[in-house]
Design an enzyme around this catalytic site. Sequence first.
Site, mmCIF file in Angstrom:
data_model
loop_
_atom_site.group_PDB
_atom_site.id
_atom_site.type_symbol
_atom_site.label_atom_id
_atom_site.label_comp_id
_atom_site.label_asym_id
_atom_site.label_seq_id
_atom_site.Cartn_x
_atom_site.Cartn_y
_atom_site.Cartn_z
ATOM 1 N N GLU A 119 -72.997 80.785 52.500
ATOM 2 C CA GLU A 119 -73.754 82.031 52.441
ATOM 3 C C GLU A 119 -74.938 81.985 53.402
ATOM 4 O OE1 GLU A 119 -73.132 82.955 47.669
ATOM 5 O OE2 GLU A 119 -75.002 82.073 48.381
ATOM 6 N N CYS A 120 -75.057 82.977 54.252
ATOM 7 C CA CYS A 120 -76.214 83.189 55.117
ATOM 8 C C CYS A 120 -76.591 81.905 55.871
ATOM 9 C CB CYS A 120 -77.380 83.726 54.295
ATOM 10 S SG CYS A 120 -78.628 84.593 55.304
ATOM 11 N N GLY A 121 -77.666 81.235 55.512
ATOM 12 C CA GLY A 121 -78.055 80.013 56.197
ATOM 13 C C GLY A 121 -76.976 78.957 56.182
#
Length: 429
Positions: A319-321
């Site tokens: 997720e994301c990072g």
Amino acid sequence: MQSQSCAAVVIAAPASGQGKTTVTAVLARHYRQQNKHVRVFKVGPDFLDPMVLEQASGHPVYQLDLWMVGKQHSQQLLAEAAEQADIILIEGVMGLFDGEPSTADLAAAFGIPILAVIDASAMAQTFAAIAVGLDQYRQDTKVAAVIANKVGSERHANMLKNALPPSLPCLATLFRQTEHALPSRYLGLQQASEITDLEQRLGHTLEAFDFDDSVSLPNIDFPLSDTSPLPSLLEGVRIGIAKDAAFSFLYQANLDCLKALGAELVFFSPLNDNELPDIDSLYLPGGYPELHLAKLSVNTQMQQAIQQHYHANKPILAECGGMLYLCETLTDKTDITATMCGILPARAKLQARLTALGLQEVTVENQVIRGHTYHHSLLSTELVSEISGQCPNGKSVSEAVYQQQRLTASYIHFYFYSNPHLIAAWLAP
């Protein structure tokens, strides 16, 4: 239906930046000093404020949200907290009536009164007008008390309190404490673990509070809903979860959901460990990998371990990072570029401004899962995704969900309890 009862209040403000997090954290400390058991919640999909509130309250902080978390699950979280707590503090998001759903919507849904935090630094009697307006704007919400923040002097405090009607007591005034303000960066507050003097800051701010202990907060009944236990779809599955200064955006509820599904959680650090633990599946949450480029890029042993996990066709949720870490390269705001894991054929670069913000709903094979997105980077890739999120508020934000082999990667931070069965499918060996 059984219910649990305890004092509770939603801490809200006319706008962002009024001091809600500081006030909530210090209130938690104040009531703990009175030997009260305090539980704190945060309205909306926020990771950073809860880190500070967790340290202040001594307990994990869960998110409440009528859309992403859902009313039933939010109700259950509140009822479970009320079983043990003497007081529940719920920090709102943005201004009281801002957003869909708003902080006011959540307060109305559960009949919880509002504690209005107002920055009084540049006003006198108008402070009372704002408080009255917040109280009377909607018939289904009620302001129980107010807190005056950034007060300049005792005389100023008296002017503010004297202007309030008897129906709106002033619970406390907080004198201006700029030197002890909580530090922030582009995604919000700094992580609690990064604020090395957080305890001293909270202590100094608590000393600057002037409480009126004659003002009491009302008790609220929280019904216990009948919920069936989750099936053990991940029984015996060992899930490795990245958790360190670079990867820390973890909902406590997501960890609870994985445990309820039967999984064994094994935490590790991509910054400091050279190999993956003995795991079946991998969860890479969001965070700040761009602030740790040098350390992540030189840890080639960890990169190779994650590559081996991927090529062995083992599950990964990023997720994301966590997704940025799987890209070929990541470039920070100073134009420094570092090599990442190279699993996703993509290059990511931090931008000067926010690039996406919004709630997201994703449909995968007729199953729906919810979450949110909030980032400052852009992805450059030739990957084509057939799955993307939709924003319930009509915003144009639509995040792609990339799936290749057993990897699921997206900018979206998913709320696992919105579809535990889909999470189990993504992470089951």
